[in-house]
Motif scaffolding. Structure first.
Motif, PDB file in Angstrom:
ATOM      1  N   LEU A  90      33.827 -76.813  57.005  1.00 17.36           N
ATOM      2  CA  LEU A  90      32.221 -76.224  56.608  1.00 17.36           C
ATOM      3  C   LEU A  90      31.235 -75.381  57.457  1.00 17.36           C
ATOM      4  N   SER A  91      31.973 -74.088  57.367  1.00 17.92           N
ATOM      5  CA  SER A  91      31.215 -73.345  58.109  1.00 17.92           C
ATOM      6  C   SER A  91      31.318 -71.887  57.453  1.00 17.92           C
ATOM      7  N   ALA A  92      30.014 -71.209  57.510  1.00 23.27           N
ATOM      8  CA  ALA A  92      29.304 -69.681  57.078  1.00 23.27           C
ATOM      9  C   ALA A  92      31.140 -69.147  56.716  1.00 23.27           C
ATOM     10  N   GLU A  93      31.804 -68.866  58.206  1.00 18.44           N
ATOM     11  CA  GLU A  93      32.822 -67.628  57.868  1.00 18.44           C
ATOM     12  C   GLU A  93      33.835 -68.093  57.162  1.00 18.44           C
ATOM     13  N   LYS A  94      33.838 -69.263  57.203  1.00 22.48           N
ATOM     14  CA  LYS A  94      35.309 -69.920  56.185  1.00 22.48           C
ATOM     15  C   LYS A  94      34.886 -69.756  54.150  1.00 22.48           C
ATOM     16  N   GLY A  95      34.312 -69.294  54.355  1.00 25.25           N
ATOM     17  CA  GLY A  95      33.382 -68.708  53.013  1.00 25.25           C
ATOM     18  C   GLY A  95      33.398 -70.451  51.537  1.00 25.25           C
ATOM     19  N   PRO A  96      32.948 -71.684  52.531  1.00 27.93           N
ATOM     20  CA  PRO A  96      33.272 -72.833  51.181  1.00 27.93           C
ATOM     21  C   PRO A  96      32.158 -72.289  50.142  1.00 27.93           C
ATOM     22  N   ARG A  97      30.844 -72.108  50.212  1.00 27.00           N
ATOM     23  CA  ARG A  97      29.607 -71.764  48.884  1.00 27.00           C
ATOM     24  C   ARG A  97      30.814 -70.641  47.849  1.00 27.00           C
ATOM     25  N   TYR A  98      31.393 -69.277  48.761  1.00 23.45           N
ATOM     26  CA  TYR A  98      31.899 -68.914  47.509  1.00 23.45           C
ATOM     27  C   TYR A  98      32.435 -69.901  46.683  1.00 23.45           C
ATOM     28  N   PHE A  99      33.411 -70.356  47.114  1.00 20.54           N
ATOM     29  CA  PHE A  99      34.490 -71.681  46.156  1.00 20.54           C
ATOM     30  C   PHE A  99      33.380 -72.225  45.359  1.00 20.54           C
ATOM     31  N   LEU A 130      45.619 -74.442  46.681  1.00 17.84           N
ATOM     32  CA  LEU A 130      44.555 -73.743  48.076  1.00 17.84           C
ATOM     33  C   LEU A 130      43.670 -72.703  47.662  1.00 17.84           C
ATOM     34  N   VAL A 131      42.660 -72.586  47.855  1.00 20.84           N
ATOM     35  CA  VAL A 131      41.425 -71.454  47.471  1.00 20.84           C
ATOM     36  C   VAL A 131      40.534 -71.438  49.131  1.00 20.84           C
ATOM     37  N   PHE A 132      41.562 -69.827  49.769  1.00 19.64           N
ATOM     38  CA  PHE A 132      41.036 -70.198  51.243  1.00 19.64           C
ATOM     39  C   PHE A 132      40.262 -68.620  50.589  1.00 19.64           C
ATOM     40  N   PRO A 133      39.114 -68.801  50.884  1.00 21.14           N
ATOM     41  CA  PRO A 133      37.667 -67.661  50.507  1.00 21.14           C
ATOM     42  C   PRO A 133      37.257 -67.209  51.942  1.00 21.14           C
ATOM     43  N   SER A 134      37.472 -67.588  52.905  1.00 20.63           N
ATOM     44  CA  SER A 134      37.874 -67.148  55.078  1.00 20.63           C
ATOM     45  C   SER A 134      37.104 -66.069  54.161  1.00 20.63           C
ATOM     46  N   VAL A 135      35.637 -65.030  54.770  1.00 20.74           N
ATOM     47  CA  VAL A 135      35.044 -63.935  54.788  1.00 20.74           C
ATOM     48  C   VAL A 135      35.189 -63.867  56.625  1.00 20.74           C
ATOM     49  N   TRP A 136      36.233 -63.692  57.492  1.00 19.78           N
ATOM     50  CA  TRP A 136      36.388 -63.255  58.205  1.00 19.78           C
ATOM     51  C   TRP A 136      38.101 -63.034  58.785  1.00 19.78           C
TER      52      TRP A 136
END
Length: 410
Positions: free
Chosen positions: A245-254, A305-311
């Protein structure tokens, strides 16, 4: 002739995907009859390495997470003299005509210093690109302050002046200094002429930074997952996020998208974003870290599975595990995970860093019929060409043959 393989990487135990691939492939080649040495800085040693017949050289050093003194570790991080000399001694015992050196990782403990030993040995070398440290000072082309992909050309004046580091500009300048050592003072960059990329996107991103004569080979990492068969007609479950649960993984967008779509997001994992997310999204479920069998069970039971990575990421293994378990994937169109997902068939691509786009994808998969159809397709497509360890070893062995052919012709 029995090929001797020298595996070079930071850790001798499994602490993530990179180490797991290095260790599993070393064991796999040893069991196939190759002579395998494993050179590493940080212990403990994974017992199954020696059980498989792999010879381990361990420097018994710290990495950035375990160092008792960050000041002392800073010197090792910039230039690990013990790694240079230890690797040189090992390589001096090798016959160039019967040896391949395979570098998996150096950025966490070994440092650029290993380049001097590699270059002076004259041995054929191949690098697997698990990340982007050969091109980018922070290894990911990611701006931690802005929480998005970086727009600067690596090592340009704009890059050097901009603070993209998660810990502060002083750390960014240390990264720039170490990167300059890697490029111009160590010889490590010069050894990176044969490169195994683990996705097409990774090659596209890093190729402009590599030598014009660099040769790329695309070999996906092996996926450790059992064939449980199709899911059948059981009711689709929750939308699930698995990972840090870190910003680059995009959990907030999920979390934002789930709220927009009116569903309950489930998070399997932990990290620096968890506390803030728990406060802001009280309706979400946070399960924390789970054992690998528990993670697989959660993926198997999930609707998607939701994979919202932003990198970029190189080859997110969770995406492949989910598909193998018959669970479709909603994936960011920015990361390499999209390469595993057939949009509209085995999952859905959504616009990266866009909660509305992600919410629309979630809404599509709320339809039980769509979820079941995609689950069947995800399972069938993955197991038509599974990423097994044996297939991985076959592909890497073919790369070794080509690298040795280039070395003999040089």
């Amino acid at each position: 002739m029995t090929l001797r393989i020298i595996v070079v990487t930071d850790h001798a135990h499994i602490n993530g995907g990179l180490a797991k691939v290095a260790i599993d492939s070393a064991k796999g080649f040893a069991r196939r009859g190759y002579r395998v040495d494993y050179f590493s800085a940080v212990g403990p040693v994974e017992p199954s390495l020696t059980e498989a017949g792999v010879t381990v050289t361990l420097l018994d050093q710290a990495d950035v997470t375990s160092a008792s003194s960050l000041a002392r570790f800073g010197a090792q991080w910039l230039w690990n003299a013990a790694a240079e000399h230890g690797l040189a001694r090992l390589l001096a015992t090798c016959d160039p005509a019967e040896t391949i050196v395979h570098v998996h990782g150096w950025a966490k403990a070994l440092s650029p210093s290993i380049g001097r030993a590699l270059r002076r040995s004259g041995l054929p070398v191949v690098h697997t690109l698990h990340e982007f440290y050969l091109a980018c000072p922070n290894g990911g082309f990611y701006d931690y302050g802005a929480a998005r992909n970086c727009d600067y050309k690596a090592m340009s004046l704009g890059c050097i002046a901009h603070n993209c580091d998660s810990r502060g500009y002083h750390r960014k300048l240390m990264r720039v200094g170490r990167h300059a050592l890697m490029l111009y003072g160590s010889g490590l960059y010069e050894t990176a002429r044969h490169l195994i990329s683990i996705s097409k996107l990774q090659r596209e991103v890093i190729a402009p930074y590599m030598s014009r004569d660099a040769v790329f080979y695309e070999v996906g990492n092996p996926i450790d997952v059992a064939d449980l068969g199709p899911k059948g007609d059981h009711a689709p479950g929750d939308f699930v996020f698995v990972g840090r649960l870190s910003a680059e993984k995009g959990p907030r967008y999920f979390a934002e998208a789930a709220r927009l779509a009116g569903v309950t997001p489930v998070f399997v994992g932990d990290g620096p974003e968890r506390e803030a997310l728990e406060k802001e999204f009280a309706e979400a479920k946070f399960l924390g870290w789970r054992s690998p069998p528990e993670v697989r069970a959660a993926l198997r039971a999930a609707r998607a599975l939701v994979f919202p990575s932003v990198w970029y990421e190189g080859q997110p293994l969770t995406v492949y595990e989910s598909l193998a378990l018959g669970t479709p994937v909603i994936v960011s169109d920015l990361c390499a995970g999209r390469e595993a997902v057939v949009d509209g068939e085995t999952g859905i691509w959504f616009k990266s860093a866009n909660a509305q786009s992600l919410a629309a994808a979630i809404a599509r998969l709320e339809d039980d019929g769509v979820a079941r159809r995609m689950a069947e397709a995800a399972y069938a497509r993955y197991w038509a060409a599974p990423l097994t360890l044996d297939r991985h070893l076959d592909s890497v062995a073919a790369v070794y043959d080509k690298v040795q052919s280039h070395w003999r012709a040089a």
